[in-house]
Design an enzyme around this catalytic site. Structure first.
Site, PDB file in Angstrom:
ATOM      1  N   LYS A  52       0.844  -1.202   0.000  1.00 29.58           N
ATOM      2  CA  LYS A  52       0.000   0.000   0.000  1.00 29.58           C
ATOM      3  C   LYS A  52       0.872   1.242   0.000  1.00 29.58           C
ATOM      4  O   LYS A  52       0.595   2.217  -0.711  1.00 29.58           O
ATOM      5  CB  LYS A  52      -0.946  -0.018   1.209  1.00 29.58           C
ATOM      6  CG  LYS A  52      -2.047  -1.061   1.065  1.00 29.58           C
ATOM      7  CD  LYS A  52      -2.829  -1.280   2.346  1.00 29.58           C
ATOM      8  CE  LYS A  52      -3.804  -2.448   2.163  1.00 29.58           C
ATOM      9  NZ  LYS A  52      -4.491  -2.828   3.401  1.00 29.58           N
ATOM     10  N   GLN A  96      -4.824  -1.558   9.546  1.00 28.00           N
ATOM     11  CA  GLN A  96      -4.643  -2.868   8.920  1.00 28.00           C
ATOM     12  C   GLN A  96      -5.265  -3.951   9.806  1.00 28.00           C
ATOM     13  O   GLN A  96      -4.950  -4.053  10.994  1.00 28.00           O
ATOM     14  CB  GLN A  96      -3.137  -3.139   8.703  1.00 28.00           C
ATOM     15  CG  GLN A  96      -2.846  -4.431   7.966  1.00 28.00           C
ATOM     16  CD  GLN A  96      -3.415  -4.459   6.537  1.00 28.00           C
ATOM     17  OE1 GLN A  96      -3.285  -3.488   5.794  1.00 28.00           O
ATOM     18  NE2 GLN A  96      -4.052  -5.558   6.178  1.00 28.00           N
ATOM     19  N   ASP A 119     -11.013   3.157   4.186  1.00 28.80           N
ATOM     20  CA  ASP A 119     -11.516   1.812   3.885  1.00 28.80           C
ATOM     21  C   ASP A 119     -13.042   1.753   3.824  1.00 28.80           C
ATOM     22  O   ASP A 119     -13.594   0.755   3.359  1.00 28.80           O
ATOM     23  CB  ASP A 119     -11.044   0.836   4.970  1.00 28.80           C
ATOM     24  CG  ASP A 119      -9.786   0.078   4.560  1.00 28.80           C
ATOM     25  OD1 ASP A 119      -9.576  -0.120   3.353  1.00 28.80           O
ATOM     26  OD2 ASP A 119      -9.033  -0.324   5.456  1.00 28.80           O
TER      27      ASP A 119
END
Ligand code: NDP
Length: 281
Positions: A52, A96, A119
């Site tokens: 990422k 994460q 997200d």
């Protein structure tokens, strides 16, 4: 033979467009910033985070890695998120997953300011998606929908079956397909007769985390099959779909690797750039 849903190529196009949007933000004095919070030393998570960060750098997005030890307390993780909420350089925040055992994942995700939720896992966005409103959409389902639409696969009035009901893939995928006027069925580990459902699907999205669970005899001829899973089995990378038996039956199939994975990262960059654009407007 199924047409390949080439996520890698589409993601490259998306990333080129994102880089242009980043350049235009920079011309207005704003560099989009993505903070990635990694708690503990799960090797798979470390690889995802590195990928990422690399993708951010290529698109001109600034990364703010926040690394906390596996022993971090709930309060410490929440404090790290709160710092990022306040940091004006940070437009997107990603925690994460999975978090180490003992941490309350839902509480951590809910602590992210919704405007900075890269997200789209915050309950605010999940709720808006559920009622069919525009909102930040989780990266994997957003990328899958783009793959289906770009390939010109008809959605309206079609039977869509999603295998898996996780909050990050299955549920938001089902909500998106419903928004596209599909008739949606969601299957899970307690579904009595999985093949009965999958065989009816014009669009079949498989996110069950079970290597090669879906075989050719479970697929309707001509269906569009999207394989979300990613596993390493005997040194090979495979998905939740048995590509060898499904390819001759399906109309479209996303490969693993090179399908959903690259689209997920591209959509993360897109969500971050959109957060920066909103912050400016
Ligand atoms: P989860 O483990 O959170 O959810 C799996 C879902 O599949 C659950 O709803 C579970 O049901 C269901 N399931 C499990 N076994 C079966 C079965 N035999 N039949 C039917 N349904 C079943 O996984 P995620 O949603 O997070 O991820 C799914 C897969 O996608 C994983 O392989 C993951 O690695 C991959 N992934 C890939 C991404 C990418 O970018 N390529 C991004 C995110 C995930 P129940 O709810 O009853 O337990």
């Amino acid at each position: 033979m199924a047409i390949r849903l080439d996520g890698k190529a589409l993601a490259a196009q998306c990333r080129a467009e994102i880089a242009e949007r980043v350049a235009s933000l920079k011309a207005k004095g704003v560099t989009p910033g993505l903070a990635v919070v990694l708690v503990g030393d799960n090797p798979a998570s470390q690889i995802y985070v590195r990928n990422k960060e690399k993708a951010c750098a290529e698109a001109g997005i600034q990364s703010f890695p926040v690394l906390l030890p596996a022993t971090a307390t709930q309060e410490e993780v929440l404090a790290a998120v709160e710092n990022l909420n306040r940091d004006e350089r940070v437009h997107g925040i990603l925690v994460q997953l999975p978090l180490p055992k003992g941490l309350d994942e839902r509480a951590v995700l809910a602590a992210i300011r919704p405007e900075k939720d890269a997200d789209g896992f915050h309950p605010y966005h999940a709720g808006k998606l559920m009622v069919g409103e525009e909102t930040v959409v989780p990266c994997t389902p957003r990328g899958i929908l783009m793959m289906l639409k770009t390939a010109g696969i008809p959605l309206r009035g079609k039977e869509a079956v999603v295998v898996g009901r996780s909050a990050i893939v299955g549920r938001p995928m089902a909500a998106l397909l419903l928004r596209e006027d599909c008739t949606v069925t969601v299957c899970h580990s307690r579904t009595a007769d999985l093949a009965f459902h999958t065989k009816r699907a014009d669009i079949l999205v498989v996110a069950c985390g079970q290597p090669q669970l879906i075989t050719g005899d479970m697929v309707k001829p001509g269906a569009a099959v999207v394989d979300v899973g990613i596993h390493r089995v005997d040194g090979h990378v495979v998905g939740d779909v048995d590509a060898a038996s499904v390819e001759p039956v399906a109309g479209w199939l996303s490969p693993v690797p090179g399908g959903v994975g690259p689209m997920t990262i591209a959509m993360l960059l897109q969500n971050t750039v959109e957060a920066a654009e909103h912050a400016l407007s």
